[in-house]
Design an enzyme around this catalytic site. Structure first.
Site, mmCIF file in Angstrom:
data_model
loop_
_atom_site.group_PDB
_atom_site.id
_atom_site.type_symbol
_atom_site.label_atom_id
_atom_site.label_comp_id
_atom_site.label_asym_id
_atom_site.label_seq_id
_atom_site.Cartn_x
_atom_site.Cartn_y
_atom_site.Cartn_z
ATOM 1 N N LYS A 13 0.833 -1.217 0.000
ATOM 2 C CA LYS A 13 0.000 0.000 0.000
ATOM 3 C C LYS A 13 0.861 1.258 0.000
ATOM 4 C CE LYS A 13 -2.071 -1.130 3.894
ATOM 5 N NZ LYS A 13 -1.369 -2.403 4.205
ATOM 6 N N ARG A 88 -10.051 0.772 8.106
ATOM 7 C CA ARG A 88 -9.538 -0.532 8.488
ATOM 8 C C ARG A 88 -10.604 -1.417 9.091
ATOM 9 N NH1 ARG A 88 -3.791 0.238 8.450
ATOM 10 N NH2 ARG A 88 -2.752 -1.621 9.198
ATOM 11 N N ARG A 128 12.151 -6.246 5.641
ATOM 12 C CA ARG A 128 12.120 -4.828 6.011
ATOM 13 C C ARG A 128 12.618 -4.631 7.449
ATOM 14 N NH1 ARG A 128 6.569 -1.613 5.601
ATOM 15 N NH2 ARG A 128 6.119 -2.874 7.433
ATOM 16 N N ARG A 134 11.382 -1.543 11.773
ATOM 17 C CA ARG A 134 10.066 -1.089 12.236
ATOM 18 C C ARG A 134 9.616 -1.984 13.389
ATOM 19 N NH1 ARG A 134 4.960 0.047 8.194
ATOM 20 N NH2 ARG A 134 3.677 -1.116 9.680
ATOM 21 N N ARG A 145 -0.905 -9.043 12.956
ATOM 22 C CA ARG A 145 -1.414 -8.012 12.033
ATOM 23 C C ARG A 145 -2.200 -8.660 10.892
ATOM 24 N NH1 ARG A 145 4.170 -5.549 10.801
ATOM 25 N NH2 ARG A 145 3.129 -4.300 9.192
HETATM 26 P P1 AP5 Z 1 4.757 -1.549 1.918
HETATM 27 O O1 AP5 Z 1 4.571 -0.785 0.677
HETATM 28 O O2 AP5 Z 1 5.301 -0.863 3.118
HETATM 29 O O3 AP5 Z 1 3.392 -2.305 2.296
HETATM 30 P P2 AP5 Z 1 2.207 -1.817 3.188
HETATM 31 O O4 AP5 Z 1 1.001 -2.504 2.669
HETATM 32 O O5 AP5 Z 1 2.194 -0.328 3.276
HETATM 33 O O6 AP5 Z 1 2.662 -2.480 4.565
HETATM 34 P P3 AP5 Z 1 2.635 -1.932 6.048
HETATM 35 O O7 AP5 Z 1 3.488 -2.830 6.846
HETATM 36 O O8 AP5 Z 1 2.894 -0.469 6.095
HETATM 37 O O9 AP5 Z 1 1.118 -2.199 6.357
HETATM 38 P P4 AP5 Z 1 0.299 -2.135 7.656
HETATM 39 O O10 AP5 Z 1 -1.076 -2.139 7.145
HETATM 40 O O11 AP5 Z 1 0.645 -3.213 8.607
HETATM 41 O O12 AP5 Z 1 0.820 -0.802 8.352
HETATM 42 P P5 AP5 Z 1 0.186 0.609 8.680
HETATM 43 O O13 AP5 Z 1 1.305 1.555 8.653
HETATM 44 O O14 AP5 Z 1 -1.007 0.895 7.868
HETATM 45 O O15 AP5 Z 1 5.675 -2.813 1.575
HETATM 46 C C1 AP5 Z 1 6.127 -3.677 2.591
HETATM 47 C C2 AP5 Z 1 7.558 -4.141 2.261
HETATM 48 O O16 AP5 Z 1 7.516 -4.918 1.077
HETATM 49 C C3 AP5 Z 1 8.519 -2.979 1.994
HETATM 50 O O17 AP5 Z 1 9.780 -3.305 2.484
HETATM 51 C C4 AP5 Z 1 8.523 -2.883 0.460
HETATM 52 O O18 AP5 Z 1 9.746 -2.395 -0.023
HETATM 53 C C5 AP5 Z 1 8.307 -4.329 0.054
HETATM 54 N N1 AP5 Z 1 7.541 -4.474 -1.197
HETATM 55 C C6 AP5 Z 1 6.491 -3.708 -1.606
HETATM 56 N N2 AP5 Z 1 6.036 -4.135 -2.803
HETATM 57 C C7 AP5 Z 1 6.816 -5.205 -3.147
HETATM 58 C C8 AP5 Z 1 6.840 -6.079 -4.292
HETATM 59 N N3 AP5 Z 1 5.970 -5.929 -5.304
HETATM 60 N N4 AP5 Z 1 7.753 -7.067 -4.314
HETATM 61 C C9 AP5 Z 1 8.648 -7.209 -3.283
HETATM 62 N N5 AP5 Z 1 8.676 -6.411 -2.190
HETATM 63 C C10 AP5 Z 1 7.762 -5.414 -2.115
HETATM 64 O O19 AP5 Z 1 -0.308 0.402 10.173
HETATM 65 C C11 AP5 Z 1 0.596 0.200 11.223
HETATM 66 C C12 AP5 Z 1 -0.158 0.211 12.549
HETATM 67 O O20 AP5 Z 1 -0.717 1.512 12.761
HETATM 68 C C13 AP5 Z 1 -1.348 -0.736 12.639
HETATM 69 O O21 AP5 Z 1 -0.956 -2.051 13.035
HETATM 70 C C14 AP5 Z 1 -2.187 -0.048 13.703
HETATM 71 O O22 AP5 Z 1 -1.668 -0.257 15.002
HETATM 72 C C15 AP5 Z 1 -2.017 1.416 13.358
HETATM 73 N N6 AP5 Z 1 -3.004 1.909 12.385
HETATM 74 C C16 AP5 Z 1 -2.763 2.426 11.153
HETATM 75 N N7 AP5 Z 1 -3.904 2.770 10.532
HETATM 76 C C17 AP5 Z 1 -4.905 2.454 11.402
HETATM 77 C C18 AP5 Z 1 -6.319 2.548 11.326
HETATM 78 N N8 AP5 Z 1 -6.943 3.047 10.230
HETATM 79 N N9 AP5 Z 1 -7.048 2.120 12.383
HETATM 80 C C19 AP5 Z 1 -6.432 1.642 13.494
HETATM 81 N N10 AP5 Z 1 -5.098 1.513 13.630
HETATM 82 C C20 AP5 Z 1 -4.333 1.915 12.584
HETATM 83 MG MG MG Z 2 2.466 1.036 4.817
#
Ligand code: AP5
Ligand code: MG
Length: 187
Positions: A13, A88, A128, A134, A145
């Site tokens: 994402k 979410r 990562r 992280r 997660r």
């Molecule tokens: P990346 O692009 O970072 O993927 P992502 O989907 O953004 O993954 P996240 O880990 O950020 O998702 P998340 O949903 O757990 O975290 P969020 O920050 O929203 O890619 C991941 C890795 O893969 C990178 O190293 C990238 O380089 C690699 N990659 C990407 N594409 C690739 C490909 N095609 N091939 C190979 N490698 C690839 O949430 C974190 C926390 O915040 C949550 O757990 C929660 O506690 C809180 N939070 C956030 N939003 C909310 C909400 N709306 N409600 C409640 N709590 C929330």
């Molecule tokens: Mg992300």
């Protein structure tokens, strides 16, 4: 273009969201990035959210809703936006719909679902962890997660399917290949 990026942790994402920002010239709103920035800055919100995030659980709806509402109300979001990590759960999706109405903005156009298998996700996030450290990229937390995604977020596909807004894209492959798939699917 008003779009929501839906996908498990590690589905891409954030990565694809950045490319979409450049392509469509609209801002990306990432609740995860905003929360991590608050943690890093040591604000009260960051202190409140840190333990929950480190455990891989969802922070309270009112906190993330506040973040999104403040950002969506800014001028640059009027012509469109890319939401990454929000909504979410169904409650957040309903609040988003109401919020856009209240702000006098059109509804969400598309929900882009990035499909990636669990084992690939775990591999990406452990990788990562080595590079970025992280706090929630630990195997047990990654699995939690994923479980929370399946229980709380995956049902949003039905929410947006009922409105004919879902486009599912294979999220495995080169970054540019996945990006081309998204742009093509968006038409
Ligand atoms: P990346 O692009 O970072 O993927 P992502 O989907 O953004 O993954 P996240 O880990 O950020 O998702 P998340 O949903 O757990 O975290 P969020 O920050 O929203 O890619 C991941 C890795 O893969 C990178 O190293 C990238 O380089 C690699 N990659 C990407 N594409 C690739 C490909 N095609 N091939 C190979 N490698 C690839 O949430 C974190 C926390 O915040 C949550 O757990 C929660 O506690 C809180 N939070 C956030 N939003 C909310 C909400 N709306 N409600 C409640 N709590 C929330
Ligand atoms: Mg992300």
């Amino acid at each position: 273009m008003r779009m929501v990026l839906l996908g498990a942790p590690g589905s891409g994402k954030g990565t694809q969201g950045e490319k979409l920002v450049a392509h469509y010239g609209i801002p990306k709103i990432s609740t995860g990035d905003a929360l991590r920035a608050a943690v890093a800055a040591g604000t009260e919100l960051g202190r409140k959210a840190k333990a929950t995030m480190d455990a891989g659980q969802l922070v309270a709806d009112d906190i993330v809703i506040g973040i999104v509402e403040e950002r969506l109300a800014q001028d640059d979001a009027r012509k469109g936006f890319i939401l990454d990590g929000f909504p979410r759960n169904t409650a957040q999706a309903q609040v988003l719909d109401a919020m856009l109405q209240r702000l006098g903005q059109p509804a969400v156009d598309k929900a882009v679902h990035l499909a990636v298998a669990d084992e690939e996700i775990i591999k990406r996030l452990l990788d990562r962890a080595q590079k970025e450290g992280r706090a929630d990229d630990k195997e047990d937390v990654i699995r939690r997660r994923i479980d929370i995604y399946n229980a709380e977020t995956h049902p949003l596909l039905d929410y947006y399917r009922a409105q004919n807004k879902v486009v599912t894209v294979d999220g495995v492959g080169e970054l540019d290949t996945v990006f081309d798939r998204i742009v093509k699917a968006l038409g």
